[in-house]
Design an enzyme around this catalytic site. Sequence first.
Site, PDB file in Angstrom:
ATOM      1  N   ARG A   1      11.672   6.042  12.972  1.00 41.02           N
ATOM      2  CA  ARG A   1      10.428   6.778  12.755  1.00 41.02           C
ATOM      3  C   ARG A   1       9.469   6.573  13.926  1.00 41.02           C
ATOM      4  NH1 ARG A   1       8.250   5.919   6.970  1.00 41.02           N
ATOM      5  NH2 ARG A   1       6.989   7.664   7.640  1.00 41.02           N
TER       6      ARG A   1
ATOM      7  N   TYR B   1      10.668   9.530   1.514  1.00 35.04           N
ATOM      8  CA  TYR B   1      10.757   8.473   0.502  1.00 35.04           C
ATOM      9  C   TYR B   1      11.500   8.881  -0.768  1.00 35.04           C
ATOM     10  CZ  TYR B   1       7.288   6.350   3.522  1.00 35.04           C
ATOM     11  OH  TYR B   1       6.645   5.828   4.610  1.00 35.04           O
TER      12      TYR B   1
ATOM     13  N   ALA C   1       2.625  -0.301   5.087  1.00 37.76           N
ATOM     14  CA  ALA C   1       2.024  -0.294   6.427  1.00 37.76           C
ATOM     15  C   ALA C   1       1.515  -1.662   6.865  1.00 37.76           C
ATOM     16  CB  ALA C   1       0.897   0.727   6.484  1.00 37.76           C
TER      17      ALA C   1
ATOM     18  N   GLU D   1      12.277  -8.874   3.385  1.00 35.42           N
ATOM     19  CA  GLU D   1      11.471  -7.673   3.611  1.00 35.42           C
ATOM     20  C   GLU D   1      12.361  -6.444   3.418  1.00 35.42           C
ATOM     21  OE1 GLU D   1       8.767  -7.700   7.015  1.00 35.42           O
ATOM     22  OE2 GLU D   1       9.551  -5.731   7.556  1.00 35.42           O
TER      23      GLU D   1
ATOM     24  N   ARG E   1       4.338  11.199  -2.359  1.00 29.73           N
ATOM     25  CA  ARG E   1       4.036  11.053  -0.937  1.00 29.73           C
ATOM     26  C   ARG E   1       5.303  11.266  -0.103  1.00 29.73           C
ATOM     27  NH1 ARG E   1       3.871   5.716   2.229  1.00 29.73           N
ATOM     28  NH2 ARG E   1       3.062   6.404   4.227  1.00 29.73           N
TER      29      ARG E   1
ATOM     30  N   HIS F   1      12.402  -2.010   3.265  1.00 30.53           N
ATOM     31  CA  HIS F   1      11.757  -0.716   3.523  1.00 30.53           C
ATOM     32  C   HIS F   1      12.680   0.390   3.036  1.00 30.53           C
ATOM     33  CE1 HIS F   1       8.577  -2.551   5.852  1.00 30.53           C
ATOM     34  NE2 HIS F   1       9.514  -3.322   6.369  1.00 30.53           N
ATOM     35  N   LEU F   2      12.118   1.354   2.340  1.00 32.00           N
ATOM     36  CA  LEU F   2      12.908   2.471   1.827  1.00 32.00           C
ATOM     37  C   LEU F   2      13.463   3.331   2.960  1.00 32.00           C
ATOM     38  CD1 LEU F   2      10.499   3.451  -1.069  1.00 32.00           C
ATOM     39  CD2 LEU F   2      12.800   2.473  -1.330  1.00 32.00           C
TER      40      LEU F   2
ATOM     41  N   PRO G   1       0.793  -1.226   0.000  1.00 37.47           N
ATOM     42  CA  PRO G   1       0.000   0.000   0.000  1.00 37.47           C
ATOM     43  C   PRO G   1       0.827   1.280   0.000  1.00 37.47           C
ATOM     44  CG  PRO G   1      -0.910  -1.558   1.558  1.00 37.47           C
ATOM     45  CD  PRO G   1       0.389  -2.136   1.066  1.00 37.47           C
ATOM     46  N   ASN G   2       0.362   2.205  -0.791  1.00 38.02           N
ATOM     47  CA  ASN G   2       0.883   3.567  -0.912  1.00 38.02           C
ATOM     48  C   ASN G   2       2.198   3.687  -1.664  1.00 38.02           C
ATOM     49  OD1 ASN G   2      -1.274   4.897   0.464  1.00 38.02           O
ATOM     50  ND2 ASN G   2      -0.464   4.011   2.345  1.00 38.02           N
TER      51      ASN G   2
ATOM     52  N   ASN H   1       8.142  -5.321  -0.007  1.00 37.82           N
ATOM     53  CA  ASN H   1       7.960  -4.121   0.811  1.00 37.82           C
ATOM     54  C   ASN H   1       6.473  -4.070   1.126  1.00 37.82           C
ATOM     55  OD1 ASN H   1       7.551  -1.613   1.919  1.00 37.82           O
ATOM     56  ND2 ASN H   1       9.011  -0.590   0.585  1.00 37.82           N
TER      57      ASN H   1
ATOM     58  N   ASP I   1       1.136 -14.938   7.674  1.00 36.17           N
ATOM     59  CA  ASP I   1       0.786 -16.348   7.486  1.00 36.17           C
ATOM     60  C   ASP I   1       1.002 -16.797   6.040  1.00 36.17           C
ATOM     61  OD1 ASP I   1       0.153 -16.527  10.159  1.00 36.17           O
ATOM     62  OD2 ASP I   1      -2.024 -16.504   9.852  1.00 36.17           O
TER      63      ASP I   1
ATOM     64  N   HIS J   1       3.134  -3.747   9.802  1.00 36.78           N
ATOM     65  CA  HIS J   1       2.852  -3.573  11.220  1.00 36.78           C
ATOM     66  C   HIS J   1       1.512  -4.158  11.645  1.00 36.78           C
ATOM     67  CE1 HIS J   1       6.060  -0.824  10.333  1.00 36.78           C
ATOM     68  NE2 HIS J   1       5.254  -0.137   9.549  1.00 36.78           N
TER      69      HIS J   1
END
Length: 146
Positions: A106, A21, A76, A97, A16, A99-100, A8-9, A73, A86, A79
Site C-alpha cells: 500500500r 478490508y 494507523a 501484530e 470503510r 494487519h488485514l 482506530p477505525n 492490530n 513502549d 506507523h
Amino acid sequence: MLLVLNGPNLNRLGLREPGIYGAQTLEDLERQCEAWGAELELSVTCRQSNYEGQLLEWVQDAEEQGFTGIVLNPGALTHTSYALRDAISGQTLPVVEVHLSNVDAREPFRHVSVTAGVCRGKISGLGFTGYRLAMEYLAEVMGALA
C-alpha cells in the site's frame, strides 16, 4: 487467555474501504476469534478503541488481568505511536501484530511499523486468517512457556 486488540477505525470494518478490508464487520471478526479460541481451548477477549491511551492501558494491564498473550492490530497507530511501542516493550506478554491488508503493498507511509520491532511477529495481508495464525502461534508459545 488471549486478548485481541483492534485499534482506530477497525470499528468501521464492512463500511470503510471494503475493497481493501472486505465486507465483514468487526463483530464478525470478534465472533470468528472467539470460535477459533474455542477450537484452541483458549478464552478470548476482544476489544477495540479509537483512542491511543485506551489501547496503552489495555496492553499495560493485560498480564495483571490474567491474559497470557496479545493479538494486536494497531491500525494507523502502527506507523505513529511510539507510546504504544513502549507499552508493548514495557510488559512481558508475547504480542503478535496483525494487519488485514498487505500494508507493504500500500502507500509508502504504511511500510514502516514502529510497533512490529517489539512484537514476537507480524502477520499482514491475510485478512481474518491472520488473526487465526496469530492465535495459533500464541497458543503454541504459551504452551511452551507453561
